[in-house]
Design a protein around this motif. Structure first.
Motif, PDB file in Angstrom:
ATOM      1  N   GLY A  25      35.410 -43.532  46.316  1.00 58.62           N
ATOM      2  CA  GLY A  25      35.015 -43.768  44.928  1.00 58.62           C
ATOM      3  C   GLY A  25      33.543 -44.039  44.743  1.00 58.62           C
ATOM      4  O   GLY A  25      32.784 -44.216  45.686  1.00 58.62           O
ATOM      5  N   SER A  34      24.424 -44.042  39.786  1.00 52.05           N
ATOM      6  CA  SER A  34      25.719 -44.409  40.340  1.00 52.05           C
ATOM      7  C   SER A  34      25.533 -44.951  41.752  1.00 52.05           C
ATOM      8  O   SER A  34      24.437 -44.878  42.316  1.00 52.05           O
ATOM      9  N   HIS A  41      41.054 -41.816  39.379  1.00 53.71           N
ATOM     10  CA  HIS A  41      39.963 -42.526  38.704  1.00 53.71           C
ATOM     11  C   HIS A  41      38.649 -42.379  39.483  1.00 53.71           C
ATOM     12  O   HIS A  41      38.659 -42.268  40.703  1.00 53.71           O
ATOM     13  N   GLU A  42      37.537 -42.467  38.738  1.00 58.85           N
ATOM     14  CA  GLU A  42      36.214 -42.281  39.336  1.00 58.85           C
ATOM     15  C   GLU A  42      35.945 -43.222  40.516  1.00 58.85           C
ATOM     16  O   GLU A  42      35.272 -42.848  41.477  1.00 58.85           O
ATOM     17  N   ASP A  43      36.451 -44.459  40.420  1.00 55.79           N
ATOM     18  CA  ASP A  43      36.181 -45.396  41.517  1.00 55.79           C
ATOM     19  C   ASP A  43      37.042 -45.104  42.742  1.00 55.79           C
ATOM     20  O   ASP A  43      37.003 -45.850  43.726  1.00 55.79           O
ATOM     21  N   GLY A  61      35.143 -40.470  42.811  1.00 59.67           N
ATOM     22  CA  GLY A  61      33.802 -40.102  42.343  1.00 59.67           C
ATOM     23  C   GLY A  61      32.821 -39.707  43.432  1.00 59.67           C
ATOM     24  O   GLY A  61      31.885 -38.938  43.194  1.00 59.67           O
ATOM     25  N   LYS A 103      35.895 -31.644  39.704  1.00 60.33           N
ATOM     26  CA  LYS A 103      34.666 -32.248  40.223  1.00 60.33           C
ATOM     27  C   LYS A 103      34.009 -31.347  41.271  1.00 60.33           C
ATOM     28  O   LYS A 103      32.786 -31.154  41.268  1.00 60.33           O
ATOM     29  N   SER A 163      41.065 -40.473  30.996  1.00 56.20           N
ATOM     30  CA  SER A 163      42.016 -40.257  32.092  1.00 56.20           C
ATOM     31  C   SER A 163      43.401 -40.831  31.804  1.00 56.20           C
ATOM     32  O   SER A 163      44.340 -40.570  32.534  1.00 56.20           O
ATOM     33  N   SER A 209      34.513 -35.576  28.242  1.00 55.31           N
ATOM     34  CA  SER A 209      35.501 -35.957  29.259  1.00 55.31           C
ATOM     35  C   SER A 209      36.912 -35.868  28.689  1.00 55.31           C
ATOM     36  O   SER A 209      37.863 -35.560  29.407  1.00 55.31           O
TER      37      SER A 209
END
Lengths: 531, 531
Positions: free
Chosen positions: A16, A29, A53-55, A58, A84, A211, A236
């Motif tokens: 993430g 980031s 999820h991004e975390d 990502g 992505k 999301s 998004s």
């Protein structure tokens, strides 16, 4: 990101990215430190992802640029990863394996089982990681939802069976350990939407985390019942709706969704807009509406705006500011203070107790939380009868050794956060950040002088930015010039000719002068040039 | 700050300071715009203060430097104002009148009655402002506490009597209009302290707002019962305890308080420290303890730390960070998630309803709140039967005209926030703030060149700060130098000689180059010097 290692084989769980903290000036980031993995690239066999999820996903493109590791994830999670990887033009080289919850994959000596859990995103899983040495149960992010929107309750039955067979170590989500009770069901929020839509004659604008497909589904269901057309707005949100409906995670009735340009054909009471910006981000769609610079959506008294989210810690003021602006524009704004319009995706204390009781591990390491939460989670495990010596709170970078008999720290690796700014990954350190901090507080003050044979022949020219408004500070600037000239004279008298000393003398004299006059401390940069 | 005007006489109510918002880079504090008052200085007859919090008294020294207006306040409030005026060396010239709650003062055609209210500071008052034209009731900040620590309940009886005689306009605190129910009594917190002290063998450290004298009193009372000595620590706590006990607002048993140097004589179980830093401020006492750089207090597992406060909006992350660090040091930390250790000083919805019902004004203007709260408060008044057209939400700077018959806007004056940075009051505008923002995000990039007869003879020399770490960016710096040389050559070829054009050509070429290489946008400052 966690790495599990057995007999020279490494399996990574999640990869993430964090958002920058206060004090990380200008940083876009934050990534995990991959250096241990890069050094041991030949051992790395798999990257297993718990949810999209991004975390948790990502940083995948950044890792893949270093090591081309095969990815294992559920269908929806992989859909988001694919999107992505396409953006980063890595999709063609990436090896991807879609695994449905309920299945087990064998990777070298690892057997990894995907177990369905509920969370604020579809298709999330916990992992049971088995090696000949020991078994680990990793919850990922989860909650227990007995009435989920997709009908699929967390697989407590399977978790109990795994616990019964013996789990050596539990890694468990600690995000909501400060909250008593249960997180509550996502489907409760749907009921609130019905209440808010019923009899409402205004245009309804709903913002939530893109999301959260189940939340979006509930807005769509409510819109269909109340004969409202749906506009999907915000980058998004558009991406997520497209990925989710392509993969069958969103069920959208035919002709329900219209293009934003078609809005004018409908009355406010016939419209719902689903949009981004629930965290108060000024550049997201709702932020642009609040600031009056959204291209297609102007807010007025014919709007009901539902902010179906809680502010993530740190975003409280930004969200409040957006609400204030929307109220000022005349809109009715429904937010979490007065209506049941958001539920957390993370287990609260009673749910955590259920998981501990079903898994009944030998060892426990609380994860996914700040220090105070990890401690509370450790206390919670103890309150359920676990021995304190079997509970370990560890730091990022700690290397732990696990067997049926023991769980102990044996080493440490580097795990400092890696900062991303523009194209630079890891090139920004404390020196640059401290300079940005200082510049942000009192600006800068440049003195340029041309030198010939150790004497100033032109200048001092002065440029300042972010310090004072120069046009109104003539007296101060002249005083500064005088100060510099005096410092130069002193150097001349003392026969000082090396530029380093001259510069530091100028700096010191100016610092004193400017501080006395303004009590500010701009960064002072003397520039000497050869004529 | 609100100004009331009748027949060329102005009475000011409150004169507070704000803390800087996000985006106010480097700003120390924010003042009201005094320009209207300064222009009408001869009319200004009095400054009346409702209570001693910074957002009501903080700007007084700045106002007194402009206009020497007499101040009216209750005893404790005046004690805090005096302390502030002493710090600013204004005490000798200031005219001060101490008025006890329950009394009325006559100032020209104004009669101003001070009415006791409960709040998170002692000696707070509401004001009833009577002129021949109309009567205004201004609640100030308040709550209804039926069991206050000093035994003195808000004077609801008098508020009812004033309402009965006729109030034309109510100005009412809106801070907690988002919260249902009642704020609850301050004395409830005392009970929690007893629970937390009872049987506790550790040193107890309590942090709260220094101005909350009643909270401090309850800690002292509990310490006395459990035979613990008390250490007062932190500058504002020391000041507040000294002012409050001098004026009789704190009752401290003899020999209870010890000096911080005497702590070593006692066991942890015999000590309580009352300290500052409840908002997570890194430089306050608790922040220094958390960071391990407090001179006298080292935190370990023998400490129980009670954070008897809620984070003010915007401070949530700072407070969380301090808690995390204290937990990491081994301390037990009690904060508002798990114990009833803080109560708000502002009326919640049910309390607001009581005040509206007792005052029953003709007109209502919600004050002391953000836009969304003012709107909610207007709705609340309507729900109690008030006519919407008698409720006015106004902006700072609006000039309203009030009589028994009408309440309407007649003018606007300038009321932009005035920024204080060091010694500068109001000299920092958007240009400087925007420069600070830009510098904070991507730093700066300076190119210095010496010119002779329109040709570069020395340089380009490059200095960057907050952009990249220069020692590791040789290639980038060389590329930048090449870009500048090319731009200079182009200018030479095109026979461009004016420095403004040369500078902007350099800037443009460098911007493109640096953005392509780094995707960052530092502030670019070309400096040309005559040889």
């Amino acid at each position: 990101m966690t790495a599990f290692e057995y007999d020279n084989q490494i399996v990574i769980v999640d990869c993430g990215m964090m958002f920058p903290e206060d004090g990380m000036y200008g940083i876009d980031s934050v990534l995990p430190d991959f250096s241990y993995l890069v050094q041991n690239a030949s051992k790395v066999k798999a990257l297993v992802i718990t949810h999209g999820h991004e975390d948790h996903i990502g940083a995948i493109p950044y890792l893949l640029k270093e090591i081309n590791v095969p990815i294992y994830a559920t269908k929806f999670t992989m859909g988001l990863i694919d999107h992505k990887l396409e953006e980063h033009r890595l999709i063609s080289q990436a090896k991807r394996h879609v695994i449905a919850a309920g299945n087990e994959v064998t990777i070298g000596d690892f057997r990894i089982e995907f177990i369905h859990v509920n969370h604020s995103i579809a298709d999330a899983v916990a992992l049971c990681i088995k090696t000949p040495a020991a078994t680990v149960f990793h919850t990922g992010d989860f909650k227990i939802d007995f009435n989920p929107v997709d009908g699929d309750i967390i697989d407590l039955q399977r978790i109990a069976a795994l616990g019964n067979r013996g789990v050596d170590l539990l890694l468990c989500d600690s995000t909501n350990v400060e909250e008593n009770g249960y997180a509550g069901s996502e489907s409760e929020i749907g009921k609130t939407f019905y209440d808010l839509f019923r009899g409402n004659k205004k245009r309804i604008i709903v913002t939530t985390f893109a999301s959260n497909v189940h939340r979006v589904q509930q807005v769509i269901n409510t819109a269909a019942v109340y004969n409202r057309k749906v506009v999907i707005n915000g980058r998004s949100m558009e991406t997520m709706v497209s990925v989710a409906s392509d993969l069958g995670y969103l069920d959208i009735p035919k002709n329900l969704v219209i293009d934003i340009h078609e809005m004018k054909k409908y009355k406010p009471s016939q419209l719902v807009v689903i949009t981004t910006g629930s965290q108060g981000e000024p550049m997201a769609a709702l932020g642009r509406m609040a600031n009056g610079n959204h291209k297609y959506l102007q807010i007025d008294k014919d709007d009901t705006i539902i902010i179906s989210a809680s502010p993530v810690p740190g975003n409280e003021k930004m969200v409040a500011e957006i609400i204030n602006k929307l109220v000022d524009l005349g809109a009715e704004v429904i937010y979490n203070k007065f209506a049941n319009i958001h539920t957390s995706g993370h287990a609260k204390r009673e749910e955590l107790k259920i998981i501990h009781t079903l898994v009944k591990p030998t060892f426990f390491m609380p994860v996914h939380g700040e220090a105070r939460m990890l401690k509370l989670h450790a206390n919670l495990a103890q309150s359920l009868g676990m021995d304190a010596k079997n509970i370990r709170i560890q730091q990022n970078g700690d290397v732990m050794q696990l067997s049926h008999k023991e769980f102990k720290k044996i080493d440490e690796i580097s795990a400092e956060p890696v900062l991303v700014d523009g194209l630079g990954v890891g090139d920004i350190g404390n020196i640059v950040l401290n300079d940005r901090k200082r510049l942000s507080e009192d600006g800068l003050f440049i003195v340029a002088i041309t030198m010939k044979n150790g004497k100033a022949v032109s200048g001092p020219d002065i440029i300042s930015r972010g310090f004072v408004y120069m046009r109104e500070s003539e007296k101060l600037i002249n005083g500064a010039k005088g100060t510099v000239q005096k410092a130069l004279k002193n150097c001349e008298n003392k026969k000082v000719t090396d530029w380093k000393t001259i510069k530091s003398d100028i700096q010191e004299a100016l610092f004193k002068y400017l501080y006395k006059e303004t009590q500010r401390k701009p960064m002072i940069l003397p520039i000497l040039m050869e004529a």
